[in-house]
Scaffold this motif. Sequence first.
Motif, PDB file in Angstrom:
ATOM      1  N   GLN A  74       0.813  -1.224   0.000  1.00 53.45           N
ATOM      2  CA  GLN A  74       0.000   0.000   0.000  1.00 53.45           C
ATOM      3  C   GLN A  74       0.850   1.279   0.000  1.00 53.45           C
ATOM      4  N   ALA A  75       1.752   1.390   0.963  1.00 56.43           N
ATOM      5  CA  ALA A  75       2.543   2.619   1.071  1.00 56.43           C
ATOM      6  C   ALA A  75       3.557   2.713  -0.061  1.00 56.43           C
ATOM      7  N   GLY A  76       4.193   1.602  -0.409  1.00 56.94           N
ATOM      8  CA  GLY A  76       5.228   1.622  -1.430  1.00 56.94           C
ATOM      9  C   GLY A  76       4.685   2.028  -2.796  1.00 56.94           C
ATOM     10  N   GLU A  92       9.157  -8.683  -1.356  1.00 54.79           N
ATOM     11  CA  GLU A  92       9.515 -10.103  -1.287  1.00 54.79           C
ATOM     12  C   GLU A  92       8.385 -11.039  -1.712  1.00 54.79           C
ATOM     13  N   GLU A  93       7.159 -10.507  -1.736  1.00 54.94           N
ATOM     14  CA  GLU A  93       6.039 -11.405  -2.055  1.00 54.94           C
ATOM     15  C   GLU A  93       6.038 -11.737  -3.548  1.00 54.94           C
ATOM     16  N   SER A  94       5.404 -12.865  -3.889  1.00 52.33           N
ATOM     17  CA  SER A  94       5.390 -13.273  -5.290  1.00 52.33           C
ATOM     18  C   SER A  94       4.293 -12.558  -6.075  1.00 52.33           C
ATOM     19  N   GLN A  97      -4.387  -5.096  -2.510  1.00 54.27           N
ATOM     20  CA  GLN A  97      -5.054  -4.562  -1.317  1.00 54.27           C
ATOM     21  C   GLN A  97      -5.220  -5.660  -0.281  1.00 54.27           C
ATOM     22  N   ARG A  98      -4.896  -5.349   0.965  1.00 50.45           N
ATOM     23  CA  ARG A  98      -5.083  -6.346   2.031  1.00 50.45           C
ATOM     24  C   ARG A  98      -6.489  -6.345   2.662  1.00 50.45           C
ATOM     25  N   PRO A  99      -7.131  -5.174   2.844  1.00 46.04           N
ATOM     26  CA  PRO A  99      -8.404  -5.194   3.588  1.00 46.04           C
ATOM     27  C   PRO A  99      -9.416  -6.238   3.122  1.00 46.04           C
ATOM     28  N   SER A 120      -9.737 -10.269   4.615  1.00 42.23           N
ATOM     29  CA  SER A 120     -10.501 -10.793   5.763  1.00 42.23           C
ATOM     30  C   SER A 120     -11.997 -10.586   5.576  1.00 42.23           C
ATOM     31  N   LYS A 121     -12.384 -10.069   4.405  1.00 41.59           N
ATOM     32  CA  LYS A 121     -13.799  -9.729   4.187  1.00 41.59           C
ATOM     33  C   LYS A 121     -14.275 -10.437   2.899  1.00 41.59           C
ATOM     34  N   ALA A 122     -14.358  -9.671   1.800  1.00 40.81           N
ATOM     35  CA  ALA A 122     -14.938 -10.217   0.560  1.00 40.81           C
ATOM     36  C   ALA A 122     -14.186 -11.438   0.030  1.00 40.81           C
ATOM     37  N   LEU A 125      -3.098 -14.136   9.382  1.00 43.42           N
ATOM     38  CA  LEU A 125      -3.627 -13.537   8.151  1.00 43.42           C
ATOM     39  C   LEU A 125      -2.994 -12.182   7.896  1.00 43.42           C
ATOM     40  N   ARG A 126      -2.083 -12.163   6.938  1.00 40.95           N
ATOM     41  CA  ARG A 126      -1.489 -10.884   6.528  1.00 40.95           C
ATOM     42  C   ARG A 126      -1.407 -10.792   4.999  1.00 40.95           C
ATOM     43  N   THR A 127      -1.057 -11.910   4.387  1.00 39.65           N
ATOM     44  CA  THR A 127      -0.789 -11.872   2.951  1.00 39.65           C
ATOM     45  C   THR A 127      -1.868 -12.615   2.166  1.00 39.65           C
ATOM     46  N   GLY A 133       3.817   4.168   6.377  1.00 39.78           N
ATOM     47  CA  GLY A 133       2.898   3.036   6.503  1.00 39.78           C
ATOM     48  C   GLY A 133       3.004   2.356   7.854  1.00 39.78           C
ATOM     49  N   ASP A 134       2.632   1.077   7.878  1.00 42.48           N
ATOM     50  CA  ASP A 134       2.561   0.337   9.142  1.00 42.48           C
ATOM     51  C   ASP A 134       3.894   0.254   9.878  1.00 42.48           C
ATOM     52  N   CYS A 135       5.013   0.426   9.156  1.00 36.66           N
ATOM     53  CA  CYS A 135       6.331   0.287   9.807  1.00 36.66           C
ATOM     54  C   CYS A 135       6.747   1.549  10.544  1.00 36.66           C
TER      55      CYS A 135
HETATM   56  C1  LIG Z   1      -6.515  -8.974   6.584  1.00 39.98           C
HETATM   57  C2  LIG Z   1      -6.315  -7.503   6.724  1.00 39.98           C
HETATM   58  C3  LIG Z   1      -7.419  -6.654   6.758  1.00 39.98           C
HETATM   59  C4  LIG Z   1      -7.245  -5.289   6.890  1.00 39.98           C
HETATM   60  N1  LIG Z   1      -8.352  -4.490   6.908  1.00 39.98           N
HETATM   61  C5  LIG Z   1      -8.187  -3.140   6.948  1.00 39.98           C
HETATM   62  C6  LIG Z   1      -9.313  -2.270   6.898  1.00 39.98           C
HETATM   63  O1  LIG Z   1     -10.477  -2.716   6.845  1.00 39.98           O
HETATM   64  N2  LIG Z   1      -9.084  -0.933   6.894  1.00 39.98           N
HETATM   65  C7  LIG Z   1      -7.819  -0.405   6.936  1.00 39.98           C
HETATM   66  O2  LIG Z   1      -7.638   0.816   6.917  1.00 39.98           O
HETATM   67  N3  LIG Z   1      -6.738  -1.213   7.016  1.00 39.98           N
HETATM   68  C8  LIG Z   1      -6.894  -2.551   7.026  1.00 39.98           C
HETATM   69  N4  LIG Z   1      -5.797  -3.371   7.084  1.00 39.98           N
HETATM   70  C9  LIG Z   1      -4.469  -2.762   7.298  1.00 39.98           C
HETATM   71  C10 LIG Z   1      -3.854  -2.301   6.005  1.00 39.98           C
HETATM   72  O3  LIG Z   1      -3.913  -3.322   5.038  1.00 39.98           O
HETATM   73  C11 LIG Z   1      -2.408  -1.900   6.308  1.00 39.98           C
HETATM   74  O4  LIG Z   1      -2.452  -0.800   7.196  1.00 39.98           O
HETATM   75  C12 LIG Z   1      -1.663  -1.522   5.048  1.00 39.98           C
HETATM   76  O5  LIG Z   1      -1.563  -2.631   4.189  1.00 39.98           O
HETATM   77  C13 LIG Z   1      -0.259  -1.031   5.386  1.00 39.98           C
HETATM   78  O6  LIG Z   1       0.455  -0.851   4.197  1.00 39.98           O
HETATM   79  P1  LIG Z   1       2.036  -0.865   4.186  1.00 39.98           P
HETATM   80  O7  LIG Z   1       2.423  -0.664   2.764  1.00 39.98           O
HETATM   81  O8  LIG Z   1       2.556   0.036   5.228  1.00 39.98           O
HETATM   82  O9  LIG Z   1       2.466  -2.333   4.662  1.00 39.98           O
HETATM   83  P2  LIG Z   1       2.217  -3.772   3.998  1.00 39.98           P
HETATM   84  O10 LIG Z   1       0.889  -3.812   3.332  1.00 39.98           O
HETATM   85  O11 LIG Z   1       2.501  -4.768   5.081  1.00 39.98           O
HETATM   86  O12 LIG Z   1       3.360  -3.876   2.909  1.00 39.98           O
HETATM   87  C14 LIG Z   1       4.717  -4.013   3.218  1.00 39.98           C
HETATM   88  C15 LIG Z   1       5.374  -4.906   2.191  1.00 39.98           C
HETATM   89  O13 LIG Z   1       6.779  -4.856   2.371  1.00 39.98           O
HETATM   90  C16 LIG Z   1       7.320  -6.123   2.133  1.00 39.98           C
HETATM   91  N5  LIG Z   1       8.633  -6.194   2.787  1.00 39.98           N
HETATM   92  C17 LIG Z   1       8.898  -6.016   4.100  1.00 39.98           C
HETATM   93  N6  LIG Z   1      10.226  -6.141   4.333  1.00 39.98           N
HETATM   94  C18 LIG Z   1      10.812  -6.400   3.146  1.00 39.98           C
HETATM   95  C19 LIG Z   1      12.155  -6.648   2.744  1.00 39.98           C
HETATM   96  N7  LIG Z   1      13.150  -6.653   3.615  1.00 39.98           N
HETATM   97  N8  LIG Z   1      12.394  -6.894   1.446  1.00 39.98           N
HETATM   98  C20 LIG Z   1      11.395  -6.892   0.536  1.00 39.98           C
HETATM   99  N9  LIG Z   1      10.086  -6.671   0.863  1.00 39.98           N
HETATM  100  C21 LIG Z   1       9.801  -6.436   2.154  1.00 39.98           C
HETATM  101  C22 LIG Z   1       6.278  -7.055   2.748  1.00 39.98           C
HETATM  102  O14 LIG Z   1       6.408  -8.360   2.243  1.00 39.98           O
HETATM  103  C23 LIG Z   1       4.978  -6.368   2.342  1.00 39.98           C
HETATM  104  O15 LIG Z   1       4.502  -6.869   1.118  1.00 39.98           O
HETATM  105  C24 LIG Z   1      -5.936  -4.741   6.981  1.00 39.98           C
HETATM  106  C25 LIG Z   1      -4.827  -5.588   6.970  1.00 39.98           C
HETATM  107  C26 LIG Z   1      -5.009  -6.957   6.842  1.00 39.98           C
HETATM  108  C27 LIG Z   1      -3.811  -7.864   6.832  1.00 39.98           C
END
Ligand SMILES: Cc1cc2nc3c(=O)[nH]c(=O)nc-3n(C[C@H](O)[C@H](O)[C@H](O)COP(=O)(O)OP(=O)(O)OC[C@H]3O[C@@H](n4cnc5c(N)ncnc54)[C@H](O)[C@@H]3O)c2cc1C
Length: 446
Positions: free
Chosen positions: A34-36, A57-59, A64-66, A69-71, A152-154, A300-302
């Motif tokens: 999402q953030a990237g 790193e994912e294949s 979208q992750r949300p 856990s839903k649809a 459940l994350r990926t 993002g989440d990190c």
């Molecule tokens: C099941 C589920 C339901 C959700 N429902 C909601 C919702 O209803 N509403 C809402 O607002 N949010 C929801 N979220 C949260 C939302 O999806 C996250 O807040 C959002 O995905 C964060 O985005 P991000 O890019 O920061 O991190 P991520 O989506 O975690 O992406 C980070 C990516 O970085 C990759 N990565 C990490 N380290 C490395 C490395 N060293 N080398 C290469 N790649 C790497 C990871 O593999 C990952 O793909 C949900 C999350 C999940 C899992």
Amino acid sequence: MTRPASTSATSTSTTSSNDTGVPRRGTLIIGNCQAGVQLASSLRDLGDTEPIVLVGEESHAPYQRPPLSKAFLKGEVTADSLTFRTHEFYADHQIELVTRERIVEIERDAHGGVAVAESGRRFGFARLALTTGAVPRQIPFEGSELEGVSYLRTATDAALLEQGLLTATDVVVVGGGFIGLEVAAGARAAGKTVTVLEAAPRLVGRAVSEETSAFYLAAHTRRGTRVVLNAQVARFTGEHDRVTGVELADGSIIPADVVLIGVGVIPRTELAAQLGLDLDNGITVNSGALTSDGLTVAAGDCANLPNPSITAGGIERLRLESVQNAVEQAKIAAATLLGLPAEYSTVPWFWSDQADLKLQIAGLSGGHDRIVLRGDPDSEKFSVLYYRGGQIIAADCVNRPLDFIAVRSALHKGQQIDPDAAVDETMPLKKLVTDAPTPVLAAPAA
Ligand SMILES: Cc1cc2nc3c(=O)[nH]c(=O)nc-3n(C[C@H](O)[C@H](O)[C@H](O)COP(=O)(O)OP(=O)(O)OC[C@H]3O[C@@H](n4cnc5c(N)ncnc54)[C@H](O)[C@@H]3O)c2cc1C
């Protein structure tokens, strides 16, 4: 809040790494979700013409992750339909998308550096962004490795869980947070026997008020889900390497052929730690998404950011796990990398869909000293408005989208909603929005 001012963060150096010959040009974004994806796309929107490499790193291509856990679990959408962008988008924007590469090491100086993947592949960069997200918090109970016990994350996790649910009769969810409750609602709607085990005295305790927690307890119970609060899981039982139940500390065993563990996430900070960046429940960033080295951005989440809410008190820094935060922060990070002024100051919002219950949260309720309940929770259509010092700071809205829109807009504009008038649920909230602070007649409860 400090504004990003580092000129070196905007370097477009074309020098080569001394030892490898890898060109150190453009932006490397580590984490392609999402953030990237947003960061890469925002760089182009802001006119950046340097190379951009988006590595993850994912294949799967970024998705979208949300909905996972839903649809997705309900079979309403396929994994393919969740991808953010077409391959043409990346090509048209000259964003090099790299999948299946896990970065394990980074070397950098003020002009750029080189990141090394587990495969040995090297990525040179002039600018660096960390959007590494988070991983599920693991619980080390005996039996966690049994087949049928999942996190459940990926998309891969979701596909496994979906498979398990197809033939499951008894589903146990460990953790009564948003993801756990979303999965529980879906499994229950599919006719499974569902038990939610929550260690705390209430559901979704980190995110919502006691009133909203109590509502979710009643609503899930009404739909036939068994919820056990203050539950202490002792271990998972199994036969032939497959889970058969969850044993609680009191010795009771709840039958299970599928167990989902949803007990929160841990920010991925290993690369940031290697770079010597400041960490505190995530990668510490300023309001411009700039990390402590004054060069690297994180989003993002990190990332752990300064509290963007001017009204919510008590909390100076926080990590927001939401799509909205990932998107907003990534936009700020892109601007910072280009040396443009940017500051995260938007009102956070969040949603969760559980069965036919749509929760929408606007603002941050931390530090509230008064709650106004609007509507009857038993009607499954109500809002909880949070006030601090007489000023509205947040709202949880269940099946009341107009309340959510009114509060979110008022918070954006620094406006007020009279708490005494807001109790009348027949009065549209938007009619109660005023520019002037409402005088506080009674002292708020301590
Ligand atoms: C099941 C589920 C339901 C959700 N429902 C909601 C919702 O209803 N509403 C809402 O607002 N949010 C929801 N979220 C949260 C939302 O999806 C996250 O807040 C959002 O995905 C964060 O985005 P991000 O890019 O920061 O991190 P991520 O989506 O975690 O992406 C980070 C990516 O970085 C990759 N990565 C990490 N380290 C490395 C490395 N060293 N080398 C290469 N790649 C790497 C990871 O593999 C990952 O793909 C949900 C999350 C999940 C899992």
